[in-house]
Write a protein that holds these residues in place. Structure first.
Motif, PDB file in Angstrom:
ATOM      1  N   THR A  88       0.828  -1.210   0.000  1.00 45.81           N
ATOM      2  CA  THR A  88       0.000   0.000   0.000  1.00 45.81           C
ATOM      3  C   THR A  88       0.862   1.260   0.000  1.00 45.81           C
ATOM      4  O   THR A  88       0.577   2.225  -0.727  1.00 45.81           O
ATOM      5  N   ASN A  89       1.911   1.250   0.809  1.00 47.96           N
ATOM      6  CA  ASN A  89       2.763   2.440   0.913  1.00 47.96           C
ATOM      7  C   ASN A  89       3.580   2.705  -0.343  1.00 47.96           C
ATOM      8  O   ASN A  89       4.013   3.838  -0.576  1.00 47.96           O
ATOM      9  N   ARG A  90       3.764   1.690  -1.187  1.00 49.90           N
ATOM     10  CA  ARG A  90       4.665   1.835  -2.329  1.00 49.90           C
ATOM     11  C   ARG A  90       3.959   1.707  -3.681  1.00 49.90           C
ATOM     12  O   ARG A  90       4.605   1.525  -4.697  1.00 49.90           O
ATOM     13  N   THR A  91       2.648   1.808  -3.681  1.00 47.16           N
ATOM     14  CA  THR A  91       1.884   1.785  -4.931  1.00 47.16           C
ATOM     15  C   THR A  91       0.866   2.918  -4.932  1.00 47.16           C
ATOM     16  O   THR A  91       0.614   3.546  -3.897  1.00 47.16           O
ATOM     17  N   GLY A  92       0.275   3.142  -6.093  1.00 44.33           N
ATOM     18  CA  GLY A  92      -0.707   4.208  -6.211  1.00 44.33           C
ATOM     19  C   GLY A  92      -0.134   5.426  -6.904  1.00 44.33           C
ATOM     20  O   GLY A  92       1.062   5.499  -7.195  1.00 44.33           O
ATOM     21  N   ARG A  93      -0.991   6.397  -7.166  1.00 53.74           N
ATOM     22  CA  ARG A  93      -0.543   7.627  -7.838  1.00 53.74           C
ATOM     23  C   ARG A  93       0.422   8.411  -6.953  1.00 53.74           C
ATOM     24  O   ARG A  93       1.403   8.987  -7.430  1.00 53.74           O
ATOM     25  N   LYS A  94       0.118   8.485  -5.661  1.00 58.26           N
ATOM     26  CA  LYS A  94       0.987   9.178  -4.714  1.00 58.26           C
ATOM     27  C   LYS A  94       1.459   8.177  -3.673  1.00 58.26           C
ATOM     28  O   LYS A  94       0.712   7.780  -2.792  1.00 58.26           O
ATOM     29  N   ARG A  95       2.705   7.785  -3.794  1.00 61.88           N
ATOM     30  CA  ARG A  95       3.241   6.775  -2.894  1.00 61.88           C
ATOM     31  C   ARG A  95       3.664   7.398  -1.570  1.00 61.88           C
ATOM     32  O   ARG A  95       4.342   8.430  -1.541  1.00 61.88           O
ATOM     33  N   ALA A  96       3.255   6.763  -0.489  1.00 59.41           N
ATOM     34  CA  ALA A  96       3.643   7.254   0.837  1.00 59.41           C
ATOM     35  C   ALA A  96       5.128   7.046   1.079  1.00 59.41           C
ATOM     36  O   ALA A  96       5.788   7.855   1.740  1.00 59.41           O
ATOM     37  N   VAL A  97       5.675   5.951   0.530  1.00 55.04           N
ATOM     38  CA  VAL A  97       7.107   5.658   0.645  1.00 55.04           C
ATOM     39  C   VAL A  97       7.664   5.535  -0.760  1.00 55.04           C
ATOM     40  O   VAL A  97       7.279   4.645  -1.511  1.00 55.04           O
ATOM     41  N   LYS A  98       8.548   6.436  -1.130  1.00 54.45           N
ATOM     42  CA  LYS A  98       9.058   6.437  -2.492  1.00 54.45           C
ATOM     43  C   LYS A  98      10.230   5.488  -2.667  1.00 54.45           C
ATOM     44  O   LYS A  98      10.558   5.097  -3.784  1.00 54.45           O
ATOM     45  N   ALA A  99      10.883   5.131  -1.586  1.00 54.57           N
ATOM     46  CA  ALA A  99      12.018   4.220  -1.682  1.00 54.57           C
ATOM     47  C   ALA A  99      11.528   2.777  -1.767  1.00 54.57           C
ATOM     48  O   ALA A  99      10.580   2.385  -1.079  1.00 54.57           O
ATOM     49  N   GLY A 100      12.163   2.007  -2.632  1.00 56.39           N
ATOM     50  CA  GLY A 100      11.822   0.593  -2.744  1.00 56.39           C
ATOM     51  C   GLY A 100      10.753   0.341  -3.792  1.00 56.39           C
ATOM     52  O   GLY A 100       9.913   1.195  -4.078  1.00 56.39           O
ATOM     53  N   GLN A 101      10.812  -0.818  -4.368  1.00 51.06           N
ATOM     54  CA  GLN A 101       9.866  -1.211  -5.403  1.00 51.06           C
ATOM     55  C   GLN A 101       9.091  -2.457  -4.960  1.00 51.06           C
ATOM     56  O   GLN A 101       9.619  -3.307  -4.246  1.00 51.06           O
ATOM     57  N   VAL A 102       7.853  -2.539  -5.397  1.00 50.55           N
ATOM     58  CA  VAL A 102       7.040  -3.725  -5.134  1.00 50.55           C
ATOM     59  C   VAL A 102       7.239  -4.695  -6.289  1.00 50.55           C
ATOM     60  O   VAL A 102       7.000  -4.345  -7.451  1.00 50.55           O
TER      61      VAL A 102
END
Length: 320
Positions: A88-102
């Motif tokens: 959830t934190n790393r997907t979507g139009r506005k990511r809550a956490v920009k570091a790391g990829q899913v």
């Protein structure tokens, strides 16, 4: 009526039919005390009963595995919640956490960690975030999601997700996935669910349902189990197509060994075999022709229906 199953051009026809057709040991290990043991030594037929201490020991032996199961369930729940939060934190139009990829595999892990229909639905509601991140699902995601829906007894969740591609973005992108989706609903769900899946074959530009033996057989069984006029109309068209295909092709036998049957790739042959056996059983009961299925449901040697042994002219001795 046969054109009804050319779903690439007329998927809406089956959707209309779908709407009219529907209306979900403990091992007793008593450790004898010294007193009881002595009594047993003195009298092999002693009626002495275990003490409270012995009962307590026995109950402890039953709670140990239960505690382990509870710990495993708690760990699984924690892993599920943590992965949900991570994705959830790393997907979507506005990511809550920009570091790391899913990774793509994260979804497969979520499907397996989900331990209830509610948890799997929670995962499905996260699908739009993947599309909003500019990512696409693969065929393996569709196949794994449908399999998990069947295992958790929520096939209608798959119907909802694949019926609304604009929202969820998970496509019915393989014939294998579509077959499995049909298998999850054809036997125990209303005919309308099977008809909806059949319509989705066309929506997702897969081969018509009648062109695939396993899918055709399962949908025909769904029609046999329904007593509506729509079921009889659709069933008649499916029956003719299925009979022609079965008689024109050598039988495909489902594997018998449990290790082979467990393989996912073998499932379509197993589904086809089960559906044909059901058809044979129903046809026998209702008096409908069933012998055309026997090559597939028994060990009889198959021969194309257009082959025959010509009758030789009688000899003079025979005439005499």
């Amino acid at each position: 009526m046969a054109s009804l199953f050319s779903l690439g051009s007329r998927p809406q026809a089956l959707f209309r039919l779908a709407s009219t057709a529907n209306r979900s040991v403990c091992r007793r290990n008593f450790y004898l005390t010294a007193v009881v043991q002595q009594a047993r030594d003195d009298d092999l037929f002693s009626s002495a009963t275990p003490s409270e201490t012995l009962v307590s020991d026995s109950s402890k032996s039953t709670t140990v595995p239960k505690a382990k199961l509870q710990d495993a369930a708690a760990r699984r729940e924690q892993q599920f919640n943590e992965l949900v939060q991570y994705v959830t934190n790393r997907t979507g139009r506005k990511r809550a956490v920009k570091a790391g990829q899913v990774r793509q595999s994260a979804w497969l892990r979520l499907f397996q960690l989900a331990n209830s229909s509610e948890q799997l639905e929670m995962v499905a509601e996260m699908f739009p975030r993947w599309r909003d991140s500019g990512k696409e699902f693969r065929s393996i995601h569709a196949e794994d999601f449908i399999r998990r829906c069947e295992e958790l007894k929520c096939p209608t969740l798959a119907l909802k997700v694949f019926g609304d591609h604009s929202k969820y973005g998970l496509g019915l992108s393989s014939l294998f996935a579509a077959r499995h989706m049909l298998h999850s609903v054809y036997d125990k769900r209303p005919l309308s669910d099977s008809m909806t899946v059949a319509a989705l074959f066309g929506v997702y530009k897969l081969p018509p349902v009648s062109s695939d033996l396993a899918a055709c057989a399962m949908l025909y069984v769904a029609c046999l189990k329904d007593n509506s006029s729509n079921a009889r109309v659709v069933g008649k068209a499916l029956y003719e197509e299925l009979q022609n295909r079965v008689q024109d092709k050598p039988p495909v036998k489902a594997p018998q060994e449990s290790t082979i049957r467990a393989r996912y790739t073998e499932k379509p042959n197993i589904w086809l075999s089960d559906a044909l056996k059901t058809i044979e059983k129903v046809h026998k009961k209702t008096g409908k022709e069933w012998r055309w299925i026997r090559y597939w449901t028994t060990e009889r040697e198959w021969r194309p229906r257009n082959t025959f042994t010509p009758i030789q002219p009688a000899t003079a001795a025979e005439h005499a």
